[in-house]
Design a protein around this motif. Structure first.
Motif, PDB file in Angstrom:
ATOM      1  N   LEU A 136       0.820  -1.207   0.000  1.00  0.00           N
ATOM      2  CA  LEU A 136       0.000   0.000   0.000  1.00  0.00           C
ATOM      3  C   LEU A 136       0.859   1.265   0.000  1.00  0.00           C
ATOM      4  O   LEU A 136       0.509   2.271  -0.622  1.00  0.00           O
ATOM      5  CB  LEU A 136      -0.960  -0.008   1.197  1.00  0.00           C
ATOM      6  N   THR A 137       1.985   1.191   0.693  1.00  0.00           N
ATOM      7  CA  THR A 137       2.893   2.338   0.661  1.00  0.00           C
ATOM      8  C   THR A 137       3.394   2.557  -0.765  1.00  0.00           C
ATOM      9  O   THR A 137       3.545   3.695  -1.223  1.00  0.00           O
ATOM     10  CB  THR A 137       4.072   2.103   1.616  1.00  0.00           C
ATOM     11  N   THR A 190       1.764   2.142  -3.428  1.00  0.00           N
ATOM     12  CA  THR A 190       0.787   2.878  -4.246  1.00  0.00           C
ATOM     13  C   THR A 190       1.046   4.374  -4.152  1.00  0.00           C
ATOM     14  O   THR A 190       0.918   5.099  -5.134  1.00  0.00           O
ATOM     15  CB  THR A 190      -0.671   2.616  -3.791  1.00  0.00           C
ATOM     16  N   ARG A 191       1.435   4.808  -2.966  1.00  0.00           N
ATOM     17  CA  ARG A 191       1.713   6.241  -2.835  1.00  0.00           C
ATOM     18  C   ARG A 191       3.026   6.609  -3.527  1.00  0.00           C
ATOM     19  O   ARG A 191       3.135   7.655  -4.160  1.00  0.00           O
ATOM     20  CB  ARG A 191       1.764   6.639  -1.364  1.00  0.00           C
TER      21      ARG A 191
END
Lengths: 155, 897
Positions: free
Chosen positions: B161-162, B164-165
């Protein structure tokens, strides 16, 4: 993805706010004012979505508390509702029948739980049991450190 | 007070006990200074976490907390877990990526990403996911990519998820994550798989190469989905009998991104999509969330017909659901289908129209959007009727949107002009306040271009305006049409299907007078004056009623009303010969090419071109007079006379006609045509006399300075062009002048004549049109195409003109605000200031919302002091507006207009 999450009371008091996109303090104040007003004014039978500028606000009411996630226009609103329910159930488990006062005095703990459910505005974990375990293990780490060393966290 | 101030719990309690906001502010200020002091004192290091926790609370209440940012950075660098935990949380809350402090944290977070404890790694990843900037993203991308392969699932899911940023901040880093993502998509852990799907979705959406590469995983994703559905119960992940619905949604979403635009990938997923679409139980929200996601995917990918039908059927079922959320998502999904397949949705039209009338504004809006795209030439009559009926019942908030949509639909799809007139009149009646001038102008233009319906339209509007409480827009339109076409209203035979209304001139005049006396229509007074004058001009019997009214208003405080009253009174009472000319129907404006498609820029260009053409033909007209007046007049004038008089003149006049004979002929002519005794014509200035004769010939009037309109009448095409130039009627004039002003009715040339009439100076030569006409003020300056100011989508066009012939120091500035962007500019306000040598009068703008198709116009009058008349007009503007939910404000300086 989610842009921000807001938790507020029936009296429009913010109980938790988390922004996943950079937001200036001035905009934050405006957003929080707009959203509480828009959501609180809605009929209980109305649908749980309000279109607000570029985002959609998906909200759900639990007793005196409103949980509201601001998602992109193309998000699945029904799934977003499930996410809110998911988070609330975990909070419920964590605090043991959560009430508004729990969140008022332990807003930082609500944040710790939130960070185990969402990262970077995306859902991270669908197992409530696992989230509960992860949070309590970290709490235990804190406790252990407190026993061993100087007082750390305030509670 | 204890070191570092009160404990967190105590602070929260104290804040809750505050009775007023002021009390709270005082408490927070006191607490803030205690925290600062504690930060400065190194001996109080152990209280820093508590202070940061209190700052987070104050931040939530909206108080400034910037002074705690550095302490958060220091906490994250500490060794102990509790300090790190609160430090990272503080960072994500008190900072955002725009603050330079975040740069300081890069090093410590890089250390934490390689920590042996997975919770510490998790804290670092979570912080990066929340606030990392592009620069930080570059610095940590390597570590994050490595962590995607970490042994612990907790780390893997957070890292995904990190990531994605990271790729969102620095899209060129996407490539480096593709392989790891492919591996993760095969992970067994639900959390990791969910995060991997999210990462793949983000990648696929923003990067074509990644999308192509990830398509290889489609079969595997389908397999996972299948095993989820058929694996049986798992208490840990199930919701209401559905196996991990949120994971299913995430997989369906990534399939959508990968399948879109690729037949093979779409084909590979169609089986599982069909299974989900047909087997998922839709009795609870979780099931419907899955179905909805599946439907969205089916709509987006290259699905076969059968699958699509299945999807649209699900949506049809959703539409009939009692749950408002379900109906809402159905409406939204259907509006995506409608662009590709209108037919499939037409079946559900009735329900959709019902949704427009729902109690919930969110549903109403979505339904209206959908209805708008459903309308076509076949169903426009029924749908529009439904919508118009609903106008009456719906709340004010929604009325505006609805009225605008109906108006656009009616214009676009109208099956007949009569129908359009009917619809527009009922729209005006129900929601006139939301119909703007441009729409009214389009309507009036259409009426003007349809002579066979003049009477019909007039009578419908007459009936509507007679109702109690008719709104201003309706009355304005009714006034114009009644004034313009009162004769048709009285005489034209009823049209099929018309409510029989017998109208006499007397009735129309009565209505006009009633409107005139109504205080709430004060703005319409000049317009009503024109209508009354036109009626009186056409129907002499009405004069007795109307002239006294004009007389009463000729001393009105409002200048515009007073001027109109005086002008019309004078024409009616003192210039009987002119009234027919002045009060004739104004030529119908050119049909707009379709307003929505025509940008204002092209309209402005067209206008400039037609203005040039008009000027050209005008010059021709004038040169004709010049020729007559020149020395050639002798022969030319004679020829002309010859033609006119035929053989009569041939007898005495030979080829070498003496001046005397010519003069005689001229006199003779004047005599014959005007029936008046000509003034004894002096022999030498033959030119003048022949010109006089021509005047007599054309005008049939004695020498009067007002003779100018007559040549215009003779030269029909020129009149039209002039009409275009000066009062081109509704559509063409949109950007420049207040439209109702244009609608004032009298042919432009006549107005010119009136101006002459009003001014004291009598032109020396009465025969040639007054030179003032040559330099007509309303011809658009070329500057109309260049915005005076542009900011983002907003452009401001300023066109100045000397509108008032009586005061050369007065300049009229017509401002036009155009929005080039897709979303509306709302709450627009413009404040202007001019130098001390000028004074500025601003008229209200035509609206505060600028949509991309409808600009807003505003009239300003700048008066310059006589001694500074040569100075250009400069302005300072303060603009503010709201777009996409953000308030904007700008300052601009315009050095000369």
């Amino acid at each position: 993805m989610m842009r921000y999450a807001l938790l507020f009371s029936k009296q429009a008091k913010i109980r938790l706010s988390k922004y996943y996109v950079p937001t200036k303090p001035k905009d934050r104040t405006r957003i929080e004012r707009d959203i509480t007003a828009a959501v609180l004014a809605r009929d209980p039978k109305a649908c749980n979505v309000v279109e607000y500028g570029e985002v959609k606000l998906v909200y759900r009411r639990y007793a005196s508390l409103y949980f509201c996630l601001a998602v992109e226009r193309d998000a699945n609103e029904l799934a977003t509702l499930e996410m809110i329910q998911h988070y609330v159930e975990i909070l419920d488990k964590y605090f043991g029948n959560v009430c508004e006062l729990d969140l008022v005095f332990n807003f930082h703990k609500a944040h710790y739980v939130l960070d185990e459910v969402f990262v970077a505005g995306h859902l991270q974990e669908t197992s409530k049991k696992l989230v509960a375990r992860l949070v309590s293990e970290q709490d235990a780490l804190v406790e252990r450190a407190k026993m061993g060393g100087p007082a750390g966290e305030d509670a | 007070m204890a070191p570092g101030g009160a404990r967190l719990r105590e602070l929260i309690r104290s804040v809750r006990e505050c009775k007023t906001k002021a009390e709270e502010r005082k408490l927070i200020a006191r607490e803030g200074s205690a925290i600062r002091e504690s930060f400065r004192d190194p001996s109080q290091g152990r209280y820093v976490p508590r202070c940061v926790a209190k700052l987070m609370f104050m931040h939530m209440l909206g108080y400034p907390t910037h002074f705690g940012q550095m302490e958060c950075v220091r906490l994250t660098a500490r060794r102990e877990f509790p300090e790190k935990r609160i430090g990272y949380l503080g960072l994500t809350l008190l900072l955002d990526e725009n603050q330079e402090v975040t740069m300081l944290v890069t090093n410590s977070v890089k250390n934490d990403l390689t920590h042996k404890n997975h919770y510490v790694i998790g804290l670092g990843l979570c912080m990066l996911g929340g606030i990392c900037s592009a620069e930080m993203a570059r610095d940590v991308a390597g570590e994050v990519e490595q962590l995607l392969g970490h042994a612990n699932s907790y780390v893997r899911k957070k890292a995904a998820l990190t990531a994605t940023r990271v790729i969102k901040k620095v899209p060129e880093l996407t490539e480096g994550f593709v392989e790891a993502t492919k591996r993760l998509l095969g992970d067994r852990h639900h959390g990791v798989l969910l995060a991997a799907c999210t990462l793949a979705t983000e990648m696929g959406e923003q990067d074509v190469d990644a999308r192509v590469a990830l398509r290889a995983q489609v079969p595997q994703l389908c397999k996972v989905l299948k095993s989820l559905i058929y694996a049986g119960k798992s208490a840990e992940h199930d919701i209401a009998g559905h196996a991990d619905p949120l994971l299913q949604c995430a997989i369906l979403r990534v399939l959508r991104v990968l399948g879109r635009g690729d037949a093979d990938a779409s084909d590979a997923m169609s089986d599982i999509l069909a299974q989900i679409a047909s087997n998922t139980d839709d009795s609870n929200n979780a099931g419907r969330a899955i179905l909805y996601e599946a439907v969205e995917t089916i709509i987006a990918i290259e699905a076969v017909g059968g699958l699509r039908v299945l999807a649209v059927n699900i949506l049809g079922r959703f539409l009939q659901n009692k749950d408002n959320n379900v109906r809402y998502v159905a409406l939204n999904a259907l509006s995506k289908v409608v662009v590709v397949d209108t037919q499939a949705i037409q079946r559900h039209r009735a329900i959709i129209v019902e949704c427009v009338k729902d109690a919930d504004i969110t549903i109403r809006r979505s339904a209206l959007k959908l209805v708008y795209s459903l309308v076509n030439a076949n169903n426009v009559t029924t749908l529009t009727r439904e919508l118009v009926e609903y106008l009456e019942a719906c709340d004010e908030e929604f009325k505006c949107e609805l009225a605008k949509k109906i108006s656009a639909l009616a214009l676009k799809f109208s099956p007949s002009k009569q129908w359009y007139i009917d619809t527009f009149v009922s729209l005006l009646t129900q929601a006139g306040q939301y119909i703007d001038e441009y729409e009214c102008n389009d309507f009036m233009g259409l009426v003007a271009r349809t002579p066979q319906l003049h009477g019909y339209a007039g009578r419908s509007l007459y009936r509507a305006a007679c109702e109690e409480g008719a709104n201003q827009s309706l009355c304005a339109v009714a006034t114009w049409v009644c004034g313009e076409y009162s004769d048709a209203m009285v005489h034209a035979a009823p049209v099929e299907g018309e409510v029989l209304t017998k109208v006499k001139h007397d009735d129309v005049a009565k209505l006009m007078i009633a409107l005139l006396n109504e205080a709430k229509y004060a703005k319409l007074k000049p317009l009503i004056m024109t209508a009354l004058a036109k009626i009186a001009g056409r129907e002499p019997n009405e004069e007795a009623t109307i002239v006294p009214i004009l007389d009463a208003y000729s001393r009105q405080m409002d200048l515009e009303t007073q001027q109109r009253a005086n002008e019309y009174k004078k024409i009616l009472t003192e210039l009987p010969n002119l009234r027919d000319v002045i009060f004739e129907h104004i030529p119908p404006p050119e049909a707009p090419k379709f307003v929505a498609a025509d940008t204002m820029e092209t309209l402005a260009k067209k206008k400039a071109v037609s203005a040039v053409a008009a000027a050209q033909s005008f010059r021709d007209l004038l040169s004709f007079d010049d020729d007559v007046a020149s020395s050639n007049a002798q022969s030319k004038g004679a020829d002309l006379l010859n033609d006119l008089l035929g053989t009569n003149i041939d007898a005495p006049a030979s080829a070498s006609a003496t001046p005397a004979t010519q003069a005689q002929a001229v006199d003779l002519l004047g005599d014959m045509l005007s029936g008046k005794t000509p003034s004894p014509s002096p022999a030498p200035p033959k030119t003048a006399s022949s010109a006089d004769a021509l005047t007599d010939l054309f005008g049939g009037a004695t020498i009067e300075p007002i003779a100018s309109p007559t040549p215009m009448k003779q030269n029909a095409p020129t009149t039209d062009v002039l009409g275009e130039l000066t009062s081109s009627g509704p559509s063409a004039s949109i950007p420049f002048v207040d439209p109702f002003q244009n609608m004032s009715g009298a042919p432009p040339a006549a107005i010119e004549g009136l101006i002459d009439l009003m001014s004291d100076a009598t032109p020396p030569s009465s025969a040639v049109p007054p030179p003032a006409m040559n330099a007509h003020p309303t011809s658009p300056s070329p500057a109309a195409d260049i915005p005076a100011y542009t900011k983002g989508p907003l452009s401001i066009f300023l066109v100045s003109s000397k509108a008032n012939p009586l005061d050369p120091n007065e300049t009229e500035v017509n401002a036009r605000y155009v929005n080039a962007g897709p979303s509306d500019i709302e709450n627009f306000s413009l404040q202007a200031a001019v130098p001390k040598t000028m004074t500025l009068t601003m008229h209200p703008a035509s609206g505060t919302t600028i949509s991309s198709s409808v600009p807003v116009s505003q009239r300003m009058i700048v008066s310059t002091k006589a001694e500074h008349a040569a100075k250009p007009i400069a302005m300072r503007l303060k603009l503010s507006w709201r777009q996409d939910g953000f308030d904007m404000s700008e300052l601009a300086t315009i050095s000369s207009i």
